[in-house]
Design an enzyme around this catalytic site. Structure first.
Site, PDB file in Angstrom:
ATOM      1  CD  GLU A  24      -2.970  -1.420   2.263  1.00  0.00           C
ATOM      2  OE1 GLU A  24      -3.140  -0.319   2.731  1.00  0.00           O
ATOM      3  OE2 GLU A  24      -3.522  -2.452   2.367  1.00  0.00           O
ATOM      4  CE  LYS A  80      -3.466   0.434  -2.724  1.00  0.00           C
ATOM      5  NZ  LYS A  80      -4.475  -0.713  -3.021  1.00  0.00           N
ATOM      6  CG  HIS A 126       7.600 -16.204  -9.429  1.00  0.00           C
ATOM      7  ND1 HIS A 126       6.805 -16.291 -10.116  1.00  0.00           N
ATOM      8  CD2 HIS A 126       7.692 -17.055  -8.297  1.00  0.00           C
ATOM      9  CE1 HIS A 126       6.156 -17.855  -9.790  1.00  0.00           C
ATOM     10  NE2 HIS A 126       6.887 -18.116  -8.711  1.00  0.00           N
ATOM     11  NE  ARG A 144      -0.448 -14.915  -4.120  1.00  0.00           N
ATOM     12  CZ  ARG A 144      -1.161 -14.997  -2.991  1.00  0.00           C
ATOM     13  NH1 ARG A 144      -2.183 -14.103  -2.921  1.00  0.00           N
ATOM     14  NH2 ARG A 144      -0.501 -15.537  -1.703  1.00  0.00           N
ATOM     15  NE  ARG A 287      -9.515  -6.876  -2.293  1.00  0.00           N
ATOM     16  CZ  ARG A 287     -10.230  -7.462  -3.142  1.00  0.00           C
ATOM     17  NH1 ARG A 287     -11.017  -8.328  -2.721  1.00  0.00           N
ATOM     18  NH2 ARG A 287      -9.913  -7.399  -4.483  1.00  0.00           N
TER      19      ARG A 287
END
Length: 297
Positions: A24, A80, A126, A144, A287
DNA sequence: CAACCTGTTCGCCA
DNA sequence: ATGGCGAACAGGTT
């Protein structure tokens, strides 16, 4: 896990639960600074996994071509989002128009990180973008693939930069803007509104819960139902959490203060830091949301 | 091992 | 036209 040089510092709450890393506002600023040691230095080579989702919509050929031979000039972050600026790059382009710049925009998504490795570093699965300099490698990793790398080549910063709301810690984030934004989303739960990047740049799931807990407002209340007094509190605590997070977390990935809600949030049986009441947990705005039923109304 | 978790985008609906 | 909402995305973790 903890302590490996290729992972960011891991946080450990006083219990056994280490809470996961979700970039964040302040975490993004921390990661942006990781590449600072390469400022002013030349990019000798660019390595990237061109077909990975993080490059969706980006011209990876142009990115690799134009950054090679360029110099890393500066960077900034907004919410962000991060923007990295490079000199024109390839000699023929520099010769033509010296003011041309290359820019990459990076969003860390949920699991993205930026870090620095030695020059003999060998990218792993990754590590989707590696900028090689003489003495180091600047690495973007994202397991991800919710993160994103954008590329722009031109005289000024790309259109997609600064497309959103004002920095929370800036003068432009004032009561008029804040009230207008809440009014525009009057029918949505306040928790959902705090997650909208067009109004609350950089606020994510843990900061939103922290802000609502401090402001003593229940997450399911609609934005339009908040009295002027409550909006006062919400505005003040939004700024407080944003500014304190930046101050504490950004320099060295520091831990938020012990009495913040986040330390309780990831525990199975978290309690309100004020009076140890068991916390409520529910899905709001898609969330996981945690709040104290006693002090948040 | 299948469900879970998570930020943003997109499509649908009011 | 505008805003609210749920699904999709990906893969490490539980």
């Amino acid at each position: 896990m903890a302590g490996s040089p290729r992972d960011p510092p891991s946080r450990q709450s006083e219990a056994t639960t280490a809470f996961s890393l979700m970039p964040e506002l302040a975490e993004v600023e921390y990661f942006r600074r990781q590449w600072d040691c390469g400022l002013g230095q030349k990019i000798l080579r660019v390595q990237l996994h061109a077909r990975k989702r993080v490059f969706r919509g980006s011209n990876t050929r142009a990115l690799g071509h134009d950054l090679t031979g360029s110099h890393f000039l500066r960077s900034e972050s907004w919410g962000k989002q991060m923007l990295f600026e490079f000199s024109g790059g390839n000699p023929e382009i520099i010769g033509a128009r010296e003011k041309i710049r290359s820019w990459i925009g990076i969003h860390l998504g949920m699991t993205g990180t930026l870090r620095v490795e030695p020059s003999d570093f060998c990218p792993e699965k990754h590590d989707h973008l590696v900028l090689r300099q003489t003495k180091r490698a600047l690495v973007f990793r994202d397991a991800r693939l919710f993160g994103r790398v954008r590329f722009h080549h031109g005289k000024s910063a790309p259109d997609w930069w600064r497309a959103g709301g004002p920095d929370i810690h800036s003068a432009a984030f004032d009561r008029a803007f804040f009230d207008g934004f809440l009014k525009r989303h009057a029918r949505a739960p306040i928790k959902s509104v705090l997650l909208l990047q067009s109004g609350f740049a950089g606020i994510g799931n843990w900061m939103a819960d922290e802000i609502l807990w401090r402001a003593k407002i229940a997450p399911l209340r609609t934005a339009g139902s908040l009295s002027s007094t409550r909006r006062d509190r919400l505005f003040r605590e939004t700024r407080f959490v944003a500014i304190e997070s930046l101050r504490i977390i950004s320099p060295a990935f520091g831990d938020p203060p012990r009495d913040w809600l986040i330390h309780q949030k990831w525990k199975r049986n978290g309690v309100c830091p004020r009076h140890r009441t068991p916390l409520c947990k529910a899905m709001i705005g898609g969330r996981t949301t945690v709040w104290c039923p006693l002090c948040q109304r």
